[in-house]
Design an enzyme around this catalytic site. Structure first.
Site, mmCIF file in Angstrom:
data_model
loop_
_atom_site.group_PDB
_atom_site.id
_atom_site.type_symbol
_atom_site.label_atom_id
_atom_site.label_comp_id
_atom_site.label_asym_id
_atom_site.label_seq_id
_atom_site.Cartn_x
_atom_site.Cartn_y
_atom_site.Cartn_z
ATOM 1 N N GLY A 66 -76.976 -0.661 35.951
ATOM 2 C CA GLY A 66 -77.792 -0.879 34.769
ATOM 3 C C GLY A 66 -77.057 -1.605 33.668
ATOM 4 O O GLY A 66 -77.625 -1.945 32.649
ATOM 5 N N CYS A 67 -75.775 -1.880 33.875
ATOM 6 C CA CYS A 67 -74.991 -2.645 32.918
ATOM 7 C C CYS A 67 -75.143 -4.121 33.238
ATOM 8 O O CYS A 67 -74.850 -4.533 34.355
ATOM 9 C CB CYS A 67 -73.513 -2.278 33.025
ATOM 10 S SG CYS A 67 -72.870 -1.531 31.554
ATOM 11 N N VAL A 68 -75.596 -4.907 32.272
ATOM 12 C CA VAL A 68 -75.795 -6.324 32.583
ATOM 13 C C VAL A 68 -74.537 -7.117 32.228
ATOM 14 O O VAL A 68 -73.893 -6.831 31.238
ATOM 15 C CB VAL A 68 -76.997 -6.878 31.814
ATOM 16 C CG1 VAL A 68 -77.274 -8.309 32.245
ATOM 17 C CG2 VAL A 68 -78.208 -6.016 32.082
#
Lengths: 111, 102, 136
Positions: A109-111
């Site tokens: 979920g970390c871009v």
């Protein structure tokens, strides 16, 4: 591919600095990555890194930042386990940067 | 509070359509699309099961997918309504939620 | 909160390693959990195979993501509905599934089971009460 130099041996990393083979992690490597990130490792940094590694070992994922902070608050108390302090420890994001030093993949979920 | 269910797998290859019918509630609509349209045929080994399981839901089939597969409207099981893409959109708009069974 | 909390259900109907669906579903759940919605997961048909205990993927070179289900409680995903008929059809019981618990913050962090065994009819009710249903 670019690599970290750990006492003369090369440990490959991707373009963002995450190591490609998770089993190549060591405490010496963590110090090398931290230096590259301009993070001066203290006991509190290590507590976060060790927590991340334990979490990954148990659940096969790096925790999201709010999960990390909640857990650190529980284990180290609210003085360390809060958003502001965690960003002081890891200015580029406690999950993102600490995961890199811990030798884990970028959190889901970390871009 | 009705649901539109869509199914795109042939019931002869995959139990998804049967599972969908087992979970659809009275008043729901089930739309068979792509390979799912084979479930809408009469005179197949599954026709009786379809009629029993689909008794209290509205059964629809996407006509363009039927035509593409050379299945004549005369082969549709009783109670199945053929719709076009506009009809598909209307069904989606007229239900509270859509559940796509993959 | 200005926006209304919506009920999201992630429906899992595929076995874990033959296709990517199961792992993708779990990733989407973890990412989606950041948005403070009311998230549940449903396991039916071959989806119940995702939760078996004792999975060991060393020999097939894939990540054993079954461990990740146990982290869901940290992400406030605490409702995993498992369909009894699907277990029965596959010769499984709850004892064949791994133990998944969450800490209930409102109850002095008591550990409570996340898996809820439901009948097919109850599963249909769960599906019918959602705002959004996402299938994998």
């Amino acid at each position: 591919m670019a690599a970290y130099d750990v006492n003369g041996s090369a440990v490959e990393h991707d373009e963002e600095g995450y190591i490609t083979n998770l089993s190549e992690w060591s405490k010496d490597l963590a110090d090398v990555i931290a230096a590259a990130e301009e993070v001066n490792m203290t006991d509190e940094h290590w507590a976060v890194v060790n927590f991340l590694r334990d979490y990954y070992e148990e659940y096969q994922i790096a925790p999201a930042v709010r999960v990390l902070i909640k857990a650190i608050k529980k284990s180290l108390g609210p003085d360390v386990g809060n958003n502001k302090y965690m960003y002081e420890l890891f200015p580029y994001g406690p999950a993102k940067q600490a995961c890199k030093i811990a030798g884990l993949p970028k959190p889901t979920g970390c871009v | 509070m009705a649901t539109l269910h869509t199914v795109n797998k042939s019931p002869f290859q995959n139990p998804t359509l049967i599972s969908c019918l087992g979970h659809a509630k009275a008043g729901d609509a089930v739309l068979m699309i792509e390979d799912g349209v084979y479930g809408a045929m009469n005179g197949t080994a599954l026709s009786d099961a379809m009629a029993t399981l689909g008794g209290d839901v509205s059964l629809y089939v996407l006509g363009d997918d039927l035509a593409a597969r050379g299945i004549d409207a005369a082969r549709l099981a009783d109670g199945v309504t053929s719709v076009d893409y506009d009809g598909f959109v209307d069904l989606a708009a007229n239900h509270d939620r859509t559940q796509n069974w993959l | 909160m200005s926006e209304q909390v919506k009920k999201f259900l992630y429906v899992n109907r595929k076995a874990p390693y033959g296709t990517i669906y199961a792992q993708e579903s779990l990733e989407v759940v973890l990412i989606g959990a950041a948005f403070d919605q009311d998230v549940s997961m449903a396991f039916l048909d071959d989806g119940v195979f995702q939760l078996t205990k004792g999975q060991d993927t060393k020999g097939i070179g894939l990540k054993n993501f079954s461990a990740t289900f146990r982290a869901l409680g940290d992400y406030e995903v605490t409702k995993l509905y498992v369909e009894k008929e699907s277990l029965d059809e596959r010769g499984l019981t709850l004892d064949d599934l791994q133990n998944i618990e969450y800490e209930d913050e409102d109850d002095d962090y008591a550990e409570k089971p996340s898996i809820r065994l439901v009948s097919r009819a109850e599963m249909a009710d769960v599906m019918a009460e959602q705002d959004v249903v996402l299938s994998f």
